[in-house]
Motif scaffolding. Structure first.
Motif, mmCIF file in Angstrom:
data_model
loop_
_atom_site.group_PDB
_atom_site.id
_atom_site.type_symbol
_atom_site.label_atom_id
_atom_site.label_comp_id
_atom_site.label_asym_id
_atom_site.label_seq_id
_atom_site.Cartn_x
_atom_site.Cartn_y
_atom_site.Cartn_z
ATOM 1 N N LEU A 1 29.798 56.054 -11.338
ATOM 2 C CA LEU A 1 29.443 55.011 -10.379
ATOM 3 C C LEU A 1 27.995 54.552 -10.517
ATOM 4 C CD1 LEU A 1 31.340 56.237 -7.194
ATOM 5 C CD2 LEU A 1 31.758 54.112 -8.436
ATOM 6 N N THR A 2 27.165 55.340 -11.202
ATOM 7 C CA THR A 2 25.785 54.918 -11.451
ATOM 8 C C THR A 2 25.590 54.439 -12.887
ATOM 9 O OG1 THR A 2 25.110 57.193 -11.971
ATOM 10 C CG2 THR A 2 24.828 56.450 -9.692
ATOM 11 N N ASP A 3 26.672 54.288 -13.651
ATOM 12 C CA ASP A 3 26.550 53.754 -15.004
ATOM 13 C C ASP A 3 25.906 52.366 -14.995
ATOM 14 O OD1 ASP A 3 27.806 55.979 -16.018
ATOM 15 O OD2 ASP A 3 29.683 54.969 -16.533
ATOM 16 N N ASP A 4 25.173 52.050 -16.053
ATOM 17 C CA ASP A 4 24.555 50.732 -16.220
ATOM 18 C C ASP A 4 25.654 49.674 -16.357
ATOM 19 O OD1 ASP A 4 23.042 48.528 -16.945
ATOM 20 O OD2 ASP A 4 21.759 49.652 -18.319
ATOM 21 N N GLY B 1 8.535 46.912 -15.452
ATOM 22 C CA GLY B 1 9.086 48.146 -14.913
ATOM 23 C C GLY B 1 9.000 49.287 -15.909
ATOM 24 N N GLY B 2 9.508 50.449 -15.502
ATOM 25 C CA GLY B 2 9.510 51.608 -16.379
ATOM 26 C C GLY B 2 10.455 51.416 -17.552
ATOM 27 N N ARG B 3 10.145 52.084 -18.649
ATOM 28 C CA ARG B 3 10.942 51.903 -19.858
ATOM 29 C C ARG B 3 12.366 52.424 -19.701
ATOM 30 N NH1 ARG B 3 6.946 53.495 -24.938
ATOM 31 N NH2 ARG B 3 5.458 51.785 -24.652
ATOM 32 N N GLU B 4 12.517 53.622 -19.109
ATOM 33 C CA GLU B 4 13.838 54.240 -19.046
ATOM 34 C C GLU B 4 14.839 53.384 -18.283
ATOM 35 O OE1 GLU B 4 13.712 58.169 -17.553
ATOM 36 O OE2 GLU B 4 12.403 58.941 -19.130
ATOM 37 N N MET B 5 14.370 52.722 -17.242
ATOM 38 C CA MET B 5 15.272 51.948 -16.386
ATOM 39 C C MET B 5 15.064 50.446 -16.538
ATOM 40 S SD MET B 5 17.118 54.219 -14.861
ATOM 41 C CE MET B 5 17.845 53.332 -13.474
ATOM 42 N N ALA B 6 14.398 50.000 -17.576
ATOM 43 C CA ALA B 6 14.109 48.580 -17.751
ATOM 44 C C ALA B 6 15.400 47.767 -17.801
ATOM 45 C CB ALA B 6 13.304 48.368 -19.029
ATOM 46 N N GLY B 7 15.543 46.841 -16.872
ATOM 47 C CA GLY B 7 16.710 45.972 -16.828
ATOM 48 C C GLY B 7 17.993 46.639 -16.380
ATOM 49 N N TYR B 8 17.918 47.880 -15.941
ATOM 50 C CA TYR B 8 19.116 48.652 -15.566
ATOM 51 C C TYR B 8 19.844 47.952 -14.427
ATOM 52 C CZ TYR B 8 21.804 53.038 -15.235
ATOM 53 O OH TYR B 8 22.795 53.998 -15.270
ATOM 54 N N GLN B 9 21.158 47.917 -14.515
ATOM 55 C CA GLN B 9 21.987 47.343 -13.455
ATOM 56 C C GLN B 9 22.696 48.481 -12.725
ATOM 57 O OE1 GLN B 9 24.524 44.267 -15.059
ATOM 58 N NE2 GLN B 9 22.804 43.063 -15.845
ATOM 59 N N LEU B 10 22.131 48.884 -11.599
ATOM 60 C CA LEU B 10 22.650 49.995 -10.803
ATOM 61 C C LEU B 10 23.566 49.463 -9.709
ATOM 62 C CD1 LEU B 10 22.707 52.979 -9.845
ATOM 63 C CD2 LEU B 10 20.680 52.441 -8.453
ATOM 64 N N ALA B 11 24.825 49.845 -9.762
ATOM 65 C CA ALA B 11 25.773 49.437 -8.724
ATOM 66 C C ALA B 11 25.477 50.199 -7.446
ATOM 67 C CB ALA B 11 27.203 49.687 -9.183
ATOM 68 N N ALA C 1 20.170 68.441 -7.520
ATOM 69 C CA ALA C 1 20.600 67.050 -7.354
ATOM 70 C C ALA C 1 19.357 66.183 -7.316
ATOM 71 C CB ALA C 1 21.438 66.880 -6.095
ATOM 72 N N SER C 2 18.528 66.320 -8.333
ATOM 73 C CA SER C 2 17.318 65.514 -8.426
ATOM 74 C C SER C 2 17.582 64.170 -9.088
ATOM 75 C CB SER C 2 16.231 66.272 -9.192
ATOM 76 O OG SER C 2 16.696 66.635 -10.478
ATOM 77 N N GLN C 3 18.763 64.021 -9.693
ATOM 78 C CA GLN C 3 19.125 62.735 -10.258
ATOM 79 C C GLN C 3 20.638 62.631 -10.343
ATOM 80 O OE1 GLN C 3 17.218 63.804 -14.247
ATOM 81 N NE2 GLN C 3 18.857 62.431 -14.912
ATOM 82 N N LEU C 4 21.095 61.409 -10.557
ATOM 83 C CA LEU C 4 22.518 61.159 -10.743
ATOM 84 C C LEU C 4 22.626 60.233 -11.940
ATOM 85 C CD1 LEU C 4 25.088 60.258 -7.928
ATOM 86 C CD2 LEU C 4 25.476 60.087 -10.370
ATOM 87 N N GLY C 5 23.120 60.764 -13.050
ATOM 88 C CA GLY C 5 23.108 59.999 -14.276
ATOM 89 C C GLY C 5 21.673 59.703 -14.676
ATOM 90 N N ALA C 6 21.378 58.428 -14.895
ATOM 91 C CA ALA C 6 20.028 58.043 -15.312
ATOM 92 C C ALA C 6 19.075 57.844 -14.142
ATOM 93 C CB ALA C 6 20.100 56.749 -16.130
ATOM 94 N N GLY D 1 32.751 67.010 -22.511
ATOM 95 C CA GLY D 1 31.767 65.938 -22.625
ATOM 96 C C GLY D 1 31.952 64.797 -21.657
ATOM 97 N N SER D 2 32.965 64.861 -20.808
ATOM 98 C CA SER D 2 33.180 63.796 -19.833
ATOM 99 C C SER D 2 32.036 63.758 -18.822
ATOM 100 C CB SER D 2 34.504 64.002 -19.102
ATOM 101 O OG SER D 2 34.622 63.102 -18.015
ATOM 102 N N THR D 3 31.618 62.559 -18.472
ATOM 103 C CA THR D 3 30.608 62.380 -17.419
ATOM 104 C C THR D 3 31.222 61.611 -16.246
ATOM 105 O OG1 THR D 3 29.813 60.419 -18.598
ATOM 106 C CG2 THR D 3 28.634 62.496 -18.976
#
Length: 645
Positions: free
Chosen positions: A476-479, A536-546, A358-363, A469-471
């Motif tokens: 809940l962590t979708d952008d 910020g970092g490229r992977e999460m640039a502008g990410y909207q995390l609920a 559980a080192s990450q959840l989604g992105a 393939g369902s995620t």
């Protein structure tokens, strides 16, 4: 509850197996063991490679009903504690196949670091009444015996008691100490064992438990029905083996549920009206005695807690995020000492803490394997202290909580963290958001909500919850940028933060709004907006995390037990809590609030015309409505943040 990746991958697998069976040609079957048949009459599984031996027994309950039970004894077990999981998801399958928290065998490399395996506990798995190989009738999460909605003389509390009484007399390899553990529905069952606990029950670990199906767990959230749970209902309540398939004609659930009409119409088309549980929930869409008497926070608050209990919650639990914090809050309010009640809060989806990583959840990455750390430093010593004969000392805090944003573990005396106090975050004209009230007269932020084109809860296509393939587990962590540009919602955003904003607990929504209809849903999201690509970092640039979001069905504004129409065109106040969070909005980030009026297809559509029962709304009842959010003035809308200074 439908996300059974720990306790019940079996029902989903059985569902797909059933679909395959329907498509396969009929083949004449022989009795197993008949002349010429290559199948043995009964297959005996080898135990050697698993490091344990199995005993399968049918344990009699006080009314004579026998419950199918698998006892897994580690090699050379002696003076060992027993750890029991009661389940509606097939004890045989869980005991022989699933790893994770249910691991029983030392030879499985996937569970080499599992504290339960390493602890050498005797594992007990039992089918609940009426499911798989257990006798009796089945009721979904039944209320305690003797209440109007459980007319029988037994329940999951009496069954746990009778099972433990049998175990301590008939398992000589044990030390007579028993614990109960489980996730989701299997987490509800340890809570029931606490209602009238057997003296040999020494510890309970309810993980992500199903507690209140109306307030915020599997079936409803604040009165809005979670219709994508309907396939689970059909599978679970349709047959003893939980193998009834759900057959949909569209690959995209958004299309399927939109074309199907109301949840009641879809249920009828799928045959759910044959199921006792489905008929119960459609007859009880409001928070009446049916729900209140089964709510485990209310049940347990009526009696002292006498068994050390660790409640486990996930901050992004997509199924049962309400339950564990609700029980904790109710028992703390009752005066339960912290020596009896513990809470773990992690950055997990439903049951993720019991899996290998559980080192990450989604992105979103946490900079560490949060599950492995928690299992080793919290779960393992907690179980050992209460289940081992020598009772090794433990250093487990009353609350162990992961703080997201800073991505670090905290040990706390209570939750929310000390000092958390409500600080208003105001929705302002022009899409602004801030901690100072808006100047000037009241204004409104308007949008049109159309049930014919509802706002999705995630980007399309929306797969069925357990389709290939369902995620579903990470949604809940979708952008949230997938919906933030739609015209049928409203977004409000702060300037870039120059100092951290730390929150701990449940944000409280205070929304003032009107609708041109006579009913309405309100979805409110509290979002951490990451810095853009320049800072910020490229992977999460502008990410909207609920960070926290939920839905509220307007008809229950005055009383959750009574549905009332809304006064059309009149600004009304809607007050409700978002799920608990433990988060730091870092400098350089922004805070955003989004408001919308549908969250489809996870939740059924509100027709926006008041009808007595939305389950049975007619096509003509669904109408577009103009929604007006009050920003500014004496009744301005705001979110009360549980800010820690």
């Amino acid at each position: 509850m439908f996300d059974r990746l720990l306790a019940a991958t079996a029902p989903a697998a059985l569902m797909f197996a059933a679909l395959a069976a329907l498509a396969a040609p009929a083949v004449a079957q022989k009795d197993p063991g008949a002349p010429g048949d290559e199948h043995p009459a009964k297959l005996k599984l080898a135990d050697d490679g698993y490091g344990y031996t199995r005993r399968v027994v049918d344990i009699p309950m006080r009314d004579g009903v026998k419950l199918h039970t698998v006892i897994a004894l580690p090699a050379h077990a002696h003076d060992a504690g027993m750890l029991m999981t009661r389940t509606p998801y097939d004890a045989e399958t869980i005991a022989t196949r699933d790893p994770d928290v249910y691991a029983s065998w030392s030879g499985n490399p996937d569970t080499a670091d599992d504290p339960i395996t390493a602890g050498g506990y005797i594992r007990v798995f039992q089918d609940v009444r009426g499911m798989h190989k257990s006798q009796g009738i089945y009721m979904m999460n039944p209320a305690p015996a003797g209440t109007p909605f459980n007319p029988t003389k037994t329940d999951d509390s009496t069954d746990a008691y009778d099972t433990i009484a049998w175990l301590v007399k008939n398992v000589p390899e044990s030390n007579g100490r028993v614990g109960v553990i489980g996730i989701s529905y299997d987490g509800f069952l340890p809570l029931m064992a606490l209602v009238n606990p057997h003296p040999a029950l020494k510890v309970a670990v309810p993980m992500n438990p199903m507690v209140d199906g109306w307030r915020g767990d599997d079936w409803f959230h604040n009165g809005a029905f979670r219709q994508q749970m309907m396939p689970y209902m059909l599978s679970q309540d349709g047959t003893r083996d939980a193998d009834t398939p759900w057959i949909a004609g569209q690959a995209d659930d958004y299309d399927y549920y939109l074309k199907g009409g109301s949840a009641g119409a879809i249920g009828k088309a799928q045959g759910l009206d044959q199921l006792g549980f489905w008929n119960k929930i459609t007859q009880h869409p409001a928070y009446d005695r049916f729900w209140q008497e089964a709510a485990m926070d209310k049940v347990l608050a009526k009696r002292p807690l006498t068994v050390p209990t660790m409640l486990v919650a996930g901050l992004w639990d997509q199924e049962d995020m309400y339950g564990a914090p609700a029980v904790y809050k109710a028992l703390i309010a009752r005066g339960t000492p912290t020596s009896m009640l513990y809470l773990s809060v992690g950055p997990w989806w439903h049951g993720q803490q019991a899996r290998a990583d559980a080192s990450q959840l989604g992105a979103v990455k946490w900079d560490q394997n949060t599950a492995k750390w928690w299992r080793a430093h919290v779960l393992a010593p907690f179980l050992a202290h209460y289940l081992k004969t020598d009772a090794p000392a433990m250093d487990v805090a009353p609350v162990t909580a992961f703080q997201t944003g800073t991505n670090q573990w905290q040990t706390l005396p209570a939750f929310p963290a000390a000092g958390a106090a409500g600080v208003p975050l105001y929705l302002k004209p022009g899409g602004a958001l801030g901690f100072d009230a808006a100047a000037g007269p009241a204004e409104t932020r308007d949008y049109i909500s159309d049930p014919a084109a509802p706002v999705g809860y995630r980007a399309r296509p929306v797969k069925a919850l357990y389709a290939t393939g369902s995620t579903w587990h990470q949604w809940l962590t979708d952008d949230q940028r997938s919906v933030s540009g739609r015209p049928d919602m409203a977004a409000f955003e702060t300037p870039v933060l120059t100092a951290p904003v730390t929150i701990s607990g449940a944000p409280q929504v205070h929304l003032t709004a009107s609708t041109s209809g006579t009913d309405s849903d309100w979805v409110v999201k509290l979002i951490d907006v990451y810095p853009d690509g320049k800072t910020g970092g490229r992977e999460m640039a502008g990410y909207q995390l609920a960070v926290a979001m939920d839905i509220f069905r307007g008809r229950y504004r005055d009383d959750p037990a009574v549905a009332r129409p809304l006064a059309s065109g009149v600004p009304l106040k809607y007050d409700f809590a978002l799920p608990n969070t433990n988060h730091v909005f870092l400098p350089g980030h922004r805070i955003m609030v989004q408001v919308q009026s549908s969250w489809f297809p996870l939740y059924d559509r509100n027709p926006q015309t008041f009808v007595p029962n939305i389950f049975f709304a007619k096509p003509s009842d669904y109408v577009a409505a103009t929604q007006k959010i009050t920003v500014g003035g004496p009744d301005e809308s705001y979110i009360s943040l549980p800010e820690v200074k």
